[in-house]
Design a protein around this motif. Structure first.
Motif, short mmCIF file in Angstrom:
data_model
loop_
_atom_site.label_atom_id
_atom_site.label_comp_id
_atom_site.label_asym_id
_atom_site.label_seq_id
_atom_site.Cartn_x
_atom_site.Cartn_y
_atom_site.Cartn_z
N GLU A 59 0.87 -1.22 -0.09
CA GLU A 59 -0.17 0.07 -0.03
C GLU A 59 0.81 1.15 0.09
O GLU A 59 1.90 1.29 0.75
CB GLU A 59 -0.89 -0.03 1.22
CG GLU A 59 -1.74 1.39 1.37
CD GLU A 59 -2.86 1.24 2.40
OE1 GLU A 59 -2.86 0.30 3.23
OE2 GLU A 59 -3.69 2.21 2.27
N ASN A 117 -4.59 5.10 -2.08
CA ASN A 117 -5.96 5.54 -1.59
C ASN A 117 -6.42 6.61 -2.16
O ASN A 117 -6.00 7.61 -2.69
CB ASN A 117 -5.61 5.91 -0.16
CG ASN A 117 -5.18 4.98 0.76
OD1 ASN A 117 -6.00 4.08 1.21
ND2 ASN A 117 -3.83 4.68 1.01
N GLU A 149 -7.89 1.79 -3.28
CA GLU A 149 -8.56 1.82 -1.89
C GLU A 149 -9.52 2.72 -1.93
O GLU A 149 -9.16 3.95 -1.90
CB GLU A 149 -7.74 1.58 -0.84
CG GLU A 149 -6.66 0.30 -0.91
CD GLU A 149 -5.62 0.09 0.43
OE1 GLU A 149 -5.99 0.93 1.35
OE2 GLU A 149 -4.84 -0.71 0.17
N ASP A 179 -11.98 0.29 1.86
CA ASP A 179 -10.92 0.65 2.95
C ASP A 179 -11.85 0.97 4.30
O ASP A 179 -12.69 1.48 4.02
CB ASP A 179 -10.19 1.84 2.31
CG ASP A 179 -8.74 1.80 3.37
OD1 ASP A 179 -8.52 0.95 4.16
OD2 ASP A 179 -7.86 2.47 3.11
N LYS A 200 -11.16 -4.52 3.20
CA LYS A 200 -10.08 -4.20 4.28
C LYS A 200 -10.75 -4.07 5.66
O LYS A 200 -11.57 -2.78 5.71
CB LYS A 200 -9.26 -3.06 4.11
CG LYS A 200 -8.50 -3.50 2.77
CD LYS A 200 -7.19 -2.26 2.30
CE LYS A 200 -6.05 -2.69 3.29
NZ LYS A 200 -4.84 -1.81 2.83
N GLU A 236 -6.28 -4.67 8.60
CA GLU A 236 -5.46 -3.69 8.85
C GLU A 236 -4.96 -3.42 10.29
O GLU A 236 -5.58 -3.91 11.38
CB GLU A 236 -5.80 -2.45 8.67
CG GLU A 236 -6.70 -1.93 7.52
CD GLU A 236 -7.07 -0.49 7.31
OE1 GLU A 236 -6.99 -0.20 6.05
OE2 GLU A 236 -7.60 0.01 8.31
MG MG Z 1 -5.84 2.44 2.67
#
Ligand code: MG
Ligand code: C2E
Ligand code: MG
Ligand code: MG
Length: 291
Positions: A59, A117, A149, A179, A200, A236
């Motif tokens: 990421e 992101n 994401e 996300d 996630k 995460e």
């Molecule tokens: Mg993220």
């Protein structure tokens, strides 16, 4: 009100921005100049497959490397960028840096998808697929080199637009993830009708997994629901091996966290990855010896 057009062509009308405050104006000007001067840098955190221990990807997490000041974390400038209508420019800079890094890594045999992101506001802009297409072709990358994401909020505010953007990205081979799952108001039922690949689970549920039965139930049921929809699930915020073990036992597909490493600048990530691969290979050899 001032209308601004940012890098993705998003017009922003924000009555809350205090245009009179010199401090604010000064900070916005510095940020805008910093973005244009290439001061936004990416750090990279690996995403580990829990079943195999292999890296699935990284990421990209943005930082503002201010000359003479130091490295500013996202919470130190993304809120300002948002209020000032600069998130489109940030996203363009981040996507460009991610694509450039993907091309450099692929040239030296590091073939890991880089996840970027995308903020809600720019996600709902239909120029994102056009921008992505341009980047992939100018860096000579397949769509699988970049992932996106997106938060639940971005997907649910305008579901038709979200579907159009996701479908266009998917047609290029760009995979997508929801996300911070669990922090918004969405239901997985809505997500099912959108073309996403991965969910996630937010670290606020993952961190207390072993202490708090409520978080544990949320994580467990999210994993099962996501799998029931045929999607992959990533956790995460794994800080200890016991949490990684618990998630593996629950069938979670992949994970990220300080347990493996904090996000690292590209060169540091390369050394970390080299060591990680060597240790993984040695562990495999040891198992073979014992058999
Ligand atoms: Mg993220
Ligand atoms: P996120 O996308 O959910 O990213 C994960 C955040 O969790 C990162 O914080 C990462 O450093 C942190 N993290 C990873 N593992 C652990 C762990 O084991 N424990 C703890 N306590 N934290 C962990 P970071 O880099 O400060 O980024 C924060 C947020 O800022 C991101 O959350 C994302 O929402 C936003 N952000 C970061 N980079 C970008 C970007 O390029 N564009 C946009 N639009 N937003 C970004
Ligand atoms: Mg997240
Ligand atoms: Mg998060």
């Amino acid at each position: 009100y001032r209308a601004k057009v940012d890098g993705l062509g998003v017009a922003v009308f924000d009555p809350e921005v205090d245009m009179a405050g010199e401090d604010h104006l000064q900070r916005v000007a510095e940020l805008r100049e910093g973005i244009r001067a290439g001061e936004l840098v990416l750090h990279f955190q690996p995403k580990i497959s829990l079943a195999t221990g292999d890296l699935e990807g990284v990421e990209a997490l943005v930082r503002w490397d201010r000359p003479g000041i130091g490295v500013v974390p996202p919470y130190g400038f993304l809120p300002l960028a948002t209020r000032a209508g600069l998130m489109g420019e940030v996203t363009v800079a981040v996507l460009d840096a991610a694509a450039a890094q993907a091309a450099r890594w692929r040239a030296i045999g590091i073939d890991l998808p880089i996840a970027v992101n995308i903020p809600a506001m720019t996600f709902r802009n239909d120029r994102l697929p056009v921008l992505m297409e341009g980047l992939l072709s100018s860096y000579g990358l397949p769509g699988s080199a970049i992932q996106v994401e997106i938060t639940e909020e971005a997907l649910l505010k305008d579901r038709d637009r979200a579907r159009t953007v996701l479908t266009a990205l998917r047609a290029m081979g760009v995979r997508s993830a929801i996300d911070d799952y669990g922090t918004g108001y969405s239901s997985l039922v809505y997500l099912q009708e959108l073309d996403v690949d991965e969910v996630k689970i937010d670290r606020s549920f993952v961190l207390p997994l072993l202490q708090d039965e409520r978080s544990a139930s949320i994580v467990r049921s999210t994993i099962d629901l996501v799998h029931a929809l045929g999607l992959r699930v990533v956790a995460e915020g794994i800080e200890e091996s016991r949490v990684a073990d618990a998630l593996t036992a629950l069938g979670c597909d992949a994970a990220q966290g300080f347990h493996w490493t904090r996000p690292l600048p590209a060169a540091d990530f390369e050394s970390w990855f080299g060591t990680y691969r060597t240790i993984a290979t040695m562990a495999t050899m040891r198992v073979a010896d014992e058999e």
